[in-house]
Design an enzyme around this catalytic site. Structure first.
Site, short mmCIF file in Angstrom:
data_model
loop_
_atom_site.label_atom_id
_atom_site.label_comp_id
_atom_site.label_asym_id
_atom_site.label_seq_id
_atom_site.Cartn_x
_atom_site.Cartn_y
_atom_site.Cartn_z
N LEU A 125 0.80 -1.22 0.00
CA LEU A 125 0.00 0.00 0.00
C LEU A 125 0.84 1.27 0.00
O LEU A 125 0.33 2.35 0.26
CB LEU A 125 -0.96 0.02 1.20
N CYS A 143 2.96 -0.93 8.48
CA CYS A 143 1.54 -0.71 8.17
C CYS A 143 0.74 -2.01 8.20
O CYS A 143 -0.30 -2.09 8.84
CB CYS A 143 1.39 -0.04 6.82
N HIS A 144 1.21 -3.03 7.48
CA HIS A 144 0.46 -4.28 7.39
C HIS A 144 1.32 -5.51 7.60
O HIS A 144 0.89 -6.63 7.32
CB HIS A 144 -0.28 -4.37 6.05
N GLY A 145 2.57 -5.32 8.02
CA GLY A 145 3.40 -6.45 8.42
C GLY A 145 4.16 -7.16 7.32
O GLY A 145 4.59 -8.29 7.52
N PRO A 158 1.33 -9.26 3.22
CA PRO A 158 0.42 -9.06 2.09
C PRO A 158 1.05 -8.44 0.84
O PRO A 158 0.41 -8.40 -0.21
CB PRO A 158 -0.63 -8.11 2.66
#
Length: 179
Positions: A125, A143-145, A158
């Site tokens: 992202l 942010c999302h690992g 992701p």
């Protein structure tokens, strides 16, 4: 009566040629600004490439520079980091790419494996990953690992792709040109 031969140029022929030439010059003068305005702006050209001094980066350290408004990570990898990156089974990676494909040849013609140059933007992202973090001591996106290894390849999380390698070249042993 006066006779004229078709082979001899007349005053009318001269007027036709002069008028046509003047029209061609006028058309070119009118079209030139329209074509010239399509050239890139000077600020865009200035950002097209940038040179950086990498001679002062010690082994095992990294600097972050800006190119085209993006953070670029220039990492001076140690022998251990290179060995770890080369030992990975490429077929087990989400975006399979060997370590050799992520580095380029230096001024001597040999692969400069100790230098990793990647765009510091997570491919999930668009967050900026943290260096020397995560399970593989590479990059970790908070942010999302997403977890990247010491070659900037995605290992967990992701993010669908590896960190992007920008176009770059070595100008000397201590200078690099990105873009």
């Amino acid at each position: 009566m006066a006779e004229t031969h078709a082979d001899e140029p007349t005053r009318r022929d001269f007027l036709y040629v002069a008028t046509g030439s003047l029209a061609a010059v006028g058309a070119a003068a009118a079209i030139w600004p329209l074509i010239d305005q399509m050239n890139p702006d000077a600020s865009v050209l200035a950002l097209a490439s940038a040179e950086f001094d990498i001679g002062a980066i010690p082994v095992g350290q990294e600097i972050t520079v800006k190119w085209r408004g993006k953070p670029i990570f220039i990492r001076h990898r140690s022998e251990e980091e290179i060995a770890e990156a080369e030992s990975v089974d490429v077929s087990s990676l989400p975006d399979p790419q060997p370590d050799d494909a992520r580095v380029i040849a230096g001024p001597g013609g040999e692969l400069e494996k100790q230098w990793l140059v990647v765009v510091g933007i997570c491919t999930h992202l668009g967050c900026v990953p943290l260096s020397y973090r995560g399970e593989y001591d590479g990059y970790f996106c908070p942010c999302h690992g997403s977890v990247y290894d010491t070659s900037g390849r995605i290992r967990k999380g992701p993010a669908p792709l590896n960190l992007e390698v920008p176009p770059y070249e070595f100008l000397s042993d201590t200078r690099i040109k990105i873009g």
